[in-house]
Design a protein around this motif. Structure first.
Motif: not given
Lengths: 328, 462
Positions: A229, A231, A234, A277-282, A285, A316-317, A319-320
């Protein structure tokens, strides 16, 4: 999810038995494989590029299996690129068969699943472009015949840094075909000590790399990665990032749309490699440098070093700071 | 002089544009001055500059519109003088002809070639080119006869071109006399200037006189420069501070300095007038200073009038701002805390726990640099505090990006972290220190200064 996790862990562990102290780079290579892409390793001679490529190939390949379209097994071929290599050395050529009184096509080493293109930038541009078709289109044309390659065609290319003597730099279009370009770098002091003390065992295990994943496993993992997934925020962040590279004054050539698609594919695979199973902001980076950097042309060396990290950090900042379910 | 001759060479058509040319000519110079000064006044008229230091008149070979036949006519002369201010030699010569005749000076229009290209093979021969065709004015002076006056101004946009044989243009000669002077009296008619000076450069050696000396200066041949642009002598006002430079050898009539004789005596014996080649105007420093001090004096008076009440009000506002600044950081904490308390359940609560935690950790001295929050939790916060920040971040990122609903296990992790964070910070730094940390204004500002994303780039992408 859990089955793919265990498979990936087995693959990672298998490679890390031989490639010591480089967990990040090993994951990048696996990510490129899972994302159905190709990878380019660039470093000085002796940094372990070829060993990494070979180990990965052998972990997924069945050395005895001949190449076939049906996916019976995974074959591995290695080509050492030299300045006098010709396209027909890769593709194959028509040879006159005495008994049939006809020309028959003799397949070259490109008819494989995993191709290790060693020192790719030592070959002349015409050989490099011969590789372009099979990397981009998964097919090989010779004369008037076009041969389909297996959907699982994975190229691991290695190259020496551009400044080295006797190299032909890859053109931007060819570089864009590689999902990632990573550099191995030297290992830390302790790891190097470990390598020197155990080089006999490492050398032995190099010849007996276990084959941990089958053809079906790789296809399964690739399908799993597609389901990861991402988001919408993202995706929006990636759009902003890609556009920022195009509008930056220090960047002569920004990221292409194909580059952006590749980035999303790699993010999905990277999330799976990291057991999510999902993408994160890290992930953005971590992957921006290997996936995006080689697609950009910078106006000067300083910009090449600083611009992309700055853009990524800003994105990224941003998004965080975004709250759950909010829009950035 | 034969009156018929004078009449012939001052004959001027009347009516239409000629009247306006006459009017313009009479406005340039008063009636009583010498004819040569009238001629120079016309020259100065073409050299005038606007307020930006750019020449008003300029040289161009294509004065009219693109489709004009470009044949000089009275209409185009009028356009040149009053509207476009752009033309070639014929325009300048024609305009000055009519202006001079309007002032009663006998003048005539002359055409010829302005040749520069000497033939290499035949000494004394010149090359003539069509592009060197030229027009200028001749003025009759009873004592001298006809003299050439070329009013055409150079093309300021063009740099002096290198010579055809490649020799570079000559550098300006070294000045042999430089005076740091003050202009006392300026006479525009006789082109004389009385200047007082004390320090001077003579043949590149500086000298300082024991007492200031006043000398007349001949400025009839000189360039006047103000703010690095050429201007005319009329800009120079008495009292201006000027630098007077002489460098042409023809004007060098001042003797060599001799040793043994006091410098004052030698300078006093300089022949009069001193011929100047360049005058650099430095403006009226003293007057400006006077103005400034006058203004500030007024301000002081106004300040004295400020009442006691106003001082109290100002002081109160200063104290208020200072108090706000000191309390800014802890207030921000309370704001975050209140928002968190108001966010009762669900993902909204997780959000506020996250925000408060980032701010609290920052104020406790764990400043996040360019890392992502997850990496920051893993590398910096948890090894030192052990409050379960990383576990929280994992849950938080899943809630944020996976699109999966919140589970009871997640709620427990969030609550656990929210409860433990304050205690672990106090344990690490000490309760008193933890409180003091909230008053670190510089640190708080750093937290809010972190650029969310540079706005300029965003506007570019839109």
């Amino acid at each position: 999810m859990s089955s793919s996790t265990s498979k990936l862990q087995a693959l990672t562990a298998n490679i890390e038995r031989i490639i010591r102290g480089k967990p990040q780079e090993v994951r990048f290579v696996i990510t490129a494989l899972i994302a159905r892409g190709h990878i380019l390793l660039e470093d000085n001679p002796g940094a372990g590029k070829t060993v990494l490529a070979k180990t990965l190939a052998q972990s997924v390949a069945e050395p005895t299996t001949e190449f076939s379209h049906t996916g019976g097994g995974v074959s591995f071929k290695r080509v050492q690129f030299t300045p006098d290599l010709l396209p027909m050395d890769l593709i194959g050529s028509y040879i006159f068969d005495e008994s049939k009184k006809d020309f028959v096509f003799k397949r070259g080493p490109l008819f494989t699943h995993v191709l290790l293109a060693d020192e790719i930038n030592r070959a002349s541009p015409k050989v490099q472009s011969a590789l372009l078709e099979c990397m981009a289109e998964n097919q090989i044309s010779s004369g008037d015949t076009t041969f389909e390659l297996d959907p699982f065609f994975f190229t691991i290319a290695t190259q020496n840094p551009i400044e080295m003597e006797g190299t032909y730099p890859l053109p931007a279009a060819q570089l864009d075909r590689f999902f990632m370009k990573i550099s191995m770098g030297y290992v830390s002091e302790e790891v190097e000590f470990d390598i020197y003390t155990n080089y006999m065992e490492i050398g032995d295990s190099k010849h007996s790399v276990k084959h941990v994943l089958a053809y079906q496993d790789i296809i399964h993992l690739q399908n799993e990665a597609e389901k990861v997934h991402v988001h919408p925020e993202l995706v929006r962040g990636i759009v902003r990032l890609v556009q920022a590279t195009r509008n930056h004054p220090e960047v002569a050539l920004g990221c292409s749309t194909r580059g952006g698609i590749t980035f999303i594919k790699c993010l999905k695979a990277w999330a799976l490699v990291n057991q999510r199973d999902f993408v994160i902001e890290d992930d953005i980076k971590a992957l921006a440098q290997p996936v995006l950097h080689h697609r950009l042309i910078f106006r000067n060396r300083d910009a090449a070093r600083t611009v992309l990290p700055q853009l990524v950090e800003a994105e990224v900042n941003r998004l965080s700071k975004m709250g759950i379910g909010k829009k950035s | 002089v034969d009156p018929a001759f004078l009449e012939y060479y001052t004959r001027q058509p009347t009516g239409g544009i000629y009247d306006s040319i006459s009017k313009l000519a009479h406005s340039l110079a008063p009636k009583h001055i010498k004819p040569v000064d009238k001629v120079l006044a016309v020259r100065d008229f073409f050299l005038r500059r606007n307020e930006y230091g750019k020449r008003i008149f300029r040289y161009t070979l294509k004065p009219g519109k693109m489709d004009d036949p470009n044949i000089p006519s009275s209409k185009m002369l009028y356009e040149f003088l009053f509207k476009t201010h752009a033309g070639y030699c014929t325009y300048y010569a024609g305009a000055s002809l009519f202006m001079l005749r309007a002032m009663g000076i006998p003048a005539r229009f002359t055409t010829g070639f302005a040749t520069v290209n000497r033939s290499d093979k035949n000494k004394g021969w010149y090359w003539f080119y069509a592009s060197q065709a030229h027009a200028w004015t001749q003025v009759y002076f009873p004592e001298y006869g006809w003299l050439d006056f070329d009013m055409t101004i150079g093309n300021e946009d063009q740099q002096s071109a290198p010579k055809p044989d490649g020799t570079p243009p000559l550098p300006p000669p070294d000045p042999w006399l430089v005076l740091d002077a003050k202009a006392d009296k300026v006479d525009l008619q006789t082109k004389r200037l009385d200047a007082t000076f004390q320090s001077l450069l003579y043949l590149e050696k500086p000298y300082l006189l024991t007492s200031p000396l006043t000398r007349p200066i001949d400025v009839s041949m000189c360039r006047v420069i103000y703010n690095k642009v050429d201007t005319t002598l009329s800009v120079l006002q008495p009292g201006d501070s000027v630098i007077i430079v002489s460098y042409k050898d023809e004007a060098r009539v001042i003797p060599e300095l001799r040793k043994g004789i006091p410098i004052d005596k030698q300078v006093a014996a300089f022949p009069t007038p001193i011929i100047a080649d360049e005058i650099h105007i430095r403006g009226k420093e003293k007057e400006k200073k006077k103005e400034e001090s006058g203004v500030s004096g007024l301000k002081e008076e106004e300040k004295k009038k400020v009442t006691f009440e106003e001082i109290v009000r100002m002081a109160a506002s200063i104290v208020g701002v200072a108090l706000l600044l000191v309390l800014f950081a802890p207030l921000m904490y309370l704001v975050y805390r209140l928002i968190r308390a108001s966010a009762a359940t669900g993902t909204h609560r997780a959000d506020q726990v996250y925000r408060l935690a980032l701010y609290r950790l920052h104020m406790a001295g764990f400043e996040r640099e360019s890392e992502t929050p997850l990496h920051y939790a893993h590398r910096q916060v948890d090894p030192q505090l052990g409050a379960g920040f990383e576990a929280f971040m994992v849950v938080y990122l899943r809630l944020k990006y996976s699109g999966q609903p919140m589970q009871s296990e997640d709620i427990r992790v969030v609550d656990d972290f929210a409860g433990k964070l304050g205690a672990s910070i106090r344990r690490k730094t000490g309760a008193a220190r933890a409180l003091v940390n909230y008053f670190n204004l510089a640190r708080a500002l750093r937290y809010f200064q972190r650029p969310p994303y540079s706005e300029t780039e965003e506007t570019q992408t839109v």
